[in-house]
Design a protein around this motif. Structure first.
Motif, PDB file in Angstrom:
ATOM      1  N   MET A   1       0.851  -1.208   0.000  1.00  0.00           N
ATOM      2  CA  MET A   1       0.000   0.000   0.000  1.00  0.00           C
ATOM      3  C   MET A   1       0.879   1.247   0.000  1.00  0.00           C
ATOM      4  N   THR A   2       0.613   2.168  -0.923  1.00  0.00           N
ATOM      5  CA  THR A   2       1.380   3.393  -1.026  1.00  0.00           C
ATOM      6  C   THR A   2       0.895   4.416  -0.007  1.00  0.00           C
ATOM      7  N   VAL A   3       1.837   5.026   0.687  1.00  0.00           N
ATOM      8  CA  VAL A   3       1.498   6.026   1.695  1.00  0.00           C
ATOM      9  C   VAL A   3       1.580   7.399   1.063  1.00  0.00           C
ATOM     10  N   SER A   4       0.559   8.174   1.213  1.00  0.00           N
ATOM     11  CA  SER A   4       0.534   9.518   0.663  1.00  0.00           C
ATOM     12  C   SER A   4       1.588  10.380   1.332  1.00  0.00           C
ATOM     13  N   LEU A   5       2.240  11.238   0.524  1.00  0.00           N
ATOM     14  CA  LEU A   5       3.195  12.189   1.073  1.00  0.00           C
ATOM     15  C   LEU A   5       2.545  13.149   2.052  1.00  0.00           C
ATOM     16  N   LEU A   6       1.238  13.316   1.934  1.00  0.00           N
ATOM     17  CA  LEU A   6       0.528  14.236   2.813  1.00  0.00           C
ATOM     18  C   LEU A   6       0.179  13.609   4.159  1.00  0.00           C
ATOM     19  N   ASN A   7       0.439  12.299   4.310  1.00  0.00           N
ATOM     20  CA  ASN A   7       0.107  11.638   5.565  1.00  0.00           C
ATOM     21  C   ASN A   7       0.970  12.127   6.720  1.00  0.00           C
ATOM     22  N   ALA A   8       2.110  12.713   6.395  1.00  0.00           N
ATOM     23  CA  ALA A   8       3.007  13.209   7.444  1.00  0.00           C
ATOM     24  C   ALA A   8       2.609  14.618   7.882  1.00  0.00           C
ATOM     25  N   ARG A   9       1.387  15.009   7.529  1.00  0.00           N
ATOM     26  CA  ARG A   9       0.832  16.313   7.909  1.00  0.00           C
ATOM     27  C   ARG A   9       1.596  17.484   7.298  1.00  0.00           C
ATOM     28  N   LYS A  10       2.202  17.238   6.146  1.00  0.00           N
ATOM     29  CA  LYS A  10       2.835  18.333   5.425  1.00  0.00           C
ATOM     30  C   LYS A  10       1.763  19.194   4.779  1.00  0.00           C
ATOM     31  N   ALA A  11       2.037  20.468   4.628  1.00  0.00           N
ATOM     32  CA  ALA A  11       1.160  21.324   3.851  1.00  0.00           C
ATOM     33  C   ALA A  11       1.276  20.928   2.388  1.00  0.00           C
ATOM     34  N   PRO A  12       0.188  21.047   1.630  1.00  0.00           N
ATOM     35  CA  PRO A  12       0.246  20.675   0.213  1.00  0.00           C
ATOM     36  C   PRO A  12       1.373  21.358  -0.549  1.00  0.00           C
ATOM     37  N   LEU A  13       1.652  22.634  -0.262  1.00  0.00           N
ATOM     38  CA  LEU A  13       2.714  23.329  -0.978  1.00  0.00           C
ATOM     39  C   LEU A  13       4.085  22.755  -0.632  1.00  0.00           C
ATOM     40  N   ASP A  14       4.268  22.310   0.604  1.00  0.00           N
ATOM     41  CA  ASP A  14       5.524  21.659   0.974  1.00  0.00           C
ATOM     42  C   ASP A  14       5.684  20.348   0.216  1.00  0.00           C
ATOM     43  N   THR A  15       4.599  19.595   0.099  1.00  0.00           N
ATOM     44  CA  THR A  15       4.637  18.354  -0.675  1.00  0.00           C
ATOM     45  C   THR A  15       4.966  18.650  -2.130  1.00  0.00           C
ATOM     46  N   ALA A  16       4.358  19.693  -2.682  1.00  0.00           N
ATOM     47  CA  ALA A  16       4.620  20.076  -4.071  1.00  0.00           C
ATOM     48  C   ALA A  16       6.083  20.455  -4.268  1.00  0.00           C
ATOM     49  N   ARG A  17       6.668  21.148  -3.295  1.00  0.00           N
ATOM     50  CA  ARG A  17       8.074  21.539  -3.413  1.00  0.00           C
ATOM     51  C   ARG A  17       8.995  20.330  -3.405  1.00  0.00           C
ATOM     52  N   GLU A  18       8.668  19.341  -2.599  1.00  0.00           N
ATOM     53  CA  GLU A  18       9.456  18.107  -2.591  1.00  0.00           C
ATOM     54  C   GLU A  18       9.368  17.405  -3.941  1.00  0.00           C
ATOM     55  N   LEU A  19       8.155  17.318  -4.469  1.00  0.00           N
ATOM     56  CA  LEU A  19       7.979  16.682  -5.765  1.00  0.00           C
ATOM     57  C   LEU A  19       8.657  17.483  -6.866  1.00  0.00           C
ATOM     58  N   ALA A  20       8.536  18.803  -6.821  1.00  0.00           N
ATOM     59  CA  ALA A  20       9.157  19.641  -7.846  1.00  0.00           C
ATOM     60  C   ALA A  20      10.670  19.453  -7.858  1.00  0.00           C
ATOM     61  N   SER A  21      11.272  19.353  -6.681  1.00  0.00           N
ATOM     62  CA  SER A  21      12.714  19.110  -6.592  1.00  0.00           C
ATOM     63  C   SER A  21      13.076  17.773  -7.243  1.00  0.00           C
ATOM     64  N   GLU A  22      12.223  16.797  -7.049  1.00  0.00           N
ATOM     65  CA  GLU A  22      12.423  15.481  -7.652  1.00  0.00           C
ATOM     66  C   GLU A  22      12.245  15.548  -9.175  1.00  0.00           C
ATOM     67  N   ALA A  63      -8.754  22.883  -0.773  1.00  0.00           N
ATOM     68  CA  ALA A  63      -7.923  24.045  -1.086  1.00  0.00           C
ATOM     69  C   ALA A  63      -8.705  25.055  -1.913  1.00  0.00           C
ATOM     70  N   SER A  64      -8.390  26.320  -1.723  1.00  0.00           N
ATOM     71  CA  SER A  64      -8.953  27.369  -2.561  1.00  0.00           C
ATOM     72  C   SER A  64      -8.271  27.328  -3.926  1.00  0.00           C
ATOM     73  N   TRP A  65      -8.790  28.126  -4.868  1.00  0.00           N
ATOM     74  CA  TRP A  65      -8.132  28.195  -6.175  1.00  0.00           C
ATOM     75  C   TRP A  65      -6.769  28.852  -6.047  1.00  0.00           C
ATOM     76  N   SER A  66      -6.628  29.835  -5.184  1.00  0.00           N
ATOM     77  CA  SER A  66      -5.316  30.453  -4.989  1.00  0.00           C
ATOM     78  C   SER A  66      -4.296  29.426  -4.509  1.00  0.00           C
ATOM     79  N   GLU A  67      -4.703  28.586  -3.576  1.00  0.00           N
ATOM     80  CA  GLU A  67      -3.803  27.554  -3.054  1.00  0.00           C
ATOM     81  C   GLU A  67      -3.502  26.496  -4.108  1.00  0.00           C
ATOM     82  N   THR A  68      -4.508  26.143  -4.893  1.00  0.00           N
ATOM     83  CA  THR A  68      -4.299  25.160  -5.953  1.00  0.00           C
ATOM     84  C   THR A  68      -3.321  25.691  -6.996  1.00  0.00           C
TER      85      THR A  68
END
Length: 395
Positions: A1-22, A63-68
């Protein structure tokens, strides 16, 4: 089972930054290769970000559209193809929310959040080659569609067809990508946005149930439903701004670490050359002014979205003007910056391994799908005559 990156209570933008770096580590190679970014799309699935704009009561992140769009911009700085298909996924979700009955979109939202569905586009209202044939209790879609961004490797599609029996009315449906009769072609080979899978799709006697059709309230039927094209326009404005920001950062690093001063320059280092500094001053003003316009347009869209069915025609018009203004600025300043970065990096920066040209190629490719001249015509009519843009799929 794949664990979501957001399960660690990261903010969505923090998760996006990790993925963007990858994603940045392989962006240049994938741009040259083209095709479907399958690994990256799966990373988005497992991150939990595909439910970003879905309300919390249906399993989403609310999330709002601004956050998205902050997440879209984060991806666009390193990989505008990923940003494109990710943003289009949320645009397709907005499409069913705006055009369909609650019993339809609430079910689709819940299934998307629980199953990490990816939504793709086969709408393209300007391509009228797909037509409708009526049957008792269902419809049949047959024909071709072009510019079908994100259709490959998707679970659901927004599709459209022309109903000639109804005077050329456009019917829009949400259908599973794997339904019998749908063929997704791997024929996108353009100079930019090379991993958006924006090629063609063939529909061959595809069965479309009445429950698949988005009829109530239907496309562009109310001021609220008319927010759909504005979401698309602001999506592109954020992509263009993100591309420009990414080009700026790459050029800045190259100027400081690799570029050499011109032999007639009195500067010991390129970063001290007065002409180079002047260019960077122009870049900064362009980026800062565009950021302010794009962010303001996001806040205006959030306010309009939150009003729902209470949104007035005048408020929709004001939202359209804010977004069109931001998109013009993002297009103009982005194209200019992505071209002029070579003036501050020099001839060696044109080496294919640097791939600094991909930013201009990506922005130029996407910007041509909605001519700036017509956007300026709408803004001019507003500025001079106070006439708001007429709602279409592009305004």
């Amino acid at each position: 089972m794949t664990v979501s990156l957001l399960n660690a209570r990261k903010a969505p933008l923090d998760t996006a930054r990790e993925l963007a770096s990858e994603f940045a580590r392989t962006a240049v190679d994938r741009d040259a290769r083209g095709g479907t970014p399958k690994v990256e799309r799966d990373r988005l699935r497992h991150s939990g970000l595909l439910s970003l704009s879905i309300p919390r009561q249906f399993g989403g992140l609310d999330a709002s559209w601004s956050e998205t769009f902050d997440v879209v911009r984060e991806f666009a700085r390193v990989d505008s193809s990923i940003a494109h298909v990710f943003g289009f996924h949320h645009l397709m979700l907005a499409t069913v929310r705006l055009f369909a009955k609650p019993s339809q979109w609430q079910t689709w939202f819940t299934l998307t959040a629980s199953n990490n569905w990816f939504w793709g586009n086969t709408l393209n209202p300007l391509d009228t080659r797909t037509v409708v044939k009526g049957h008792d209790g269902w419809r049949e879609f047959s024909g071709q569609k072009s510019f079908c961004s994100g259709a490959n490797d998707s679970q659901m599609l927004i599709a459209s067809a022309v109903d000639e029996a109804a005077g050329g009315k456009l019917l829009i449906a949400a259908i599973p990508s794997g339904r019998s009769g749908i063929t997704l072609h791997n024929d996108w080979y353009n100079m930019g946005q090379r991993q958006t899978d924006s090629g063609s799709v063939t529909f061959k006697r595809v069965r479309v149930e009445e429950s698949d059709l988005l009829l109530d309230p239907g496309p562009l039927s109310t001021p609220f439903a008319c927010l759909r094209p504005l979401i698309a326009q602001l999506h592109f404005a954020n992509i263009f701004l993100g591309i420009a920001e990414g080009a700026f950062e790459e050029a800045r690093k190259y100027t400081r670490e690799e570029a050499r001063p011109w032999f007639r320059s009195s500067a010991a280092h390129t970063a001290e050359d007065p002409y180079v500094l002047s260019h960077y001053g122009d870049f900064w003003v362009a980026l800062e002014s565009t950021r302010l316009l794009v962010e303001r347009a996001g806040w205006v869209l959030d306010e309009a979205w939150n009003k729902g069915s209470a949104l007035t025609r005048e408020e929709r018009g004001e939202t359209a003007i804010a977004i069109a203004t931001a998109k013009v600025a993002a297009s103009r300043h982005g194209l200019d910056l992505c071209s002029k970065v070579f003036e501050v990096t020099g001839a060696r920066a044109t080496h294919a391994s640097v791939a600094l040209d991909r930013h201009w190629r990506n922005l130029r490719t996407q910007s041509l799908h909605d001519p700036l001249d017509y956007k300026l015509h709408e803004l001019g009519d507003w500025a001079l005559n106070g006439t708001a843009p007429i709602p279409t799929f592009y305004s």
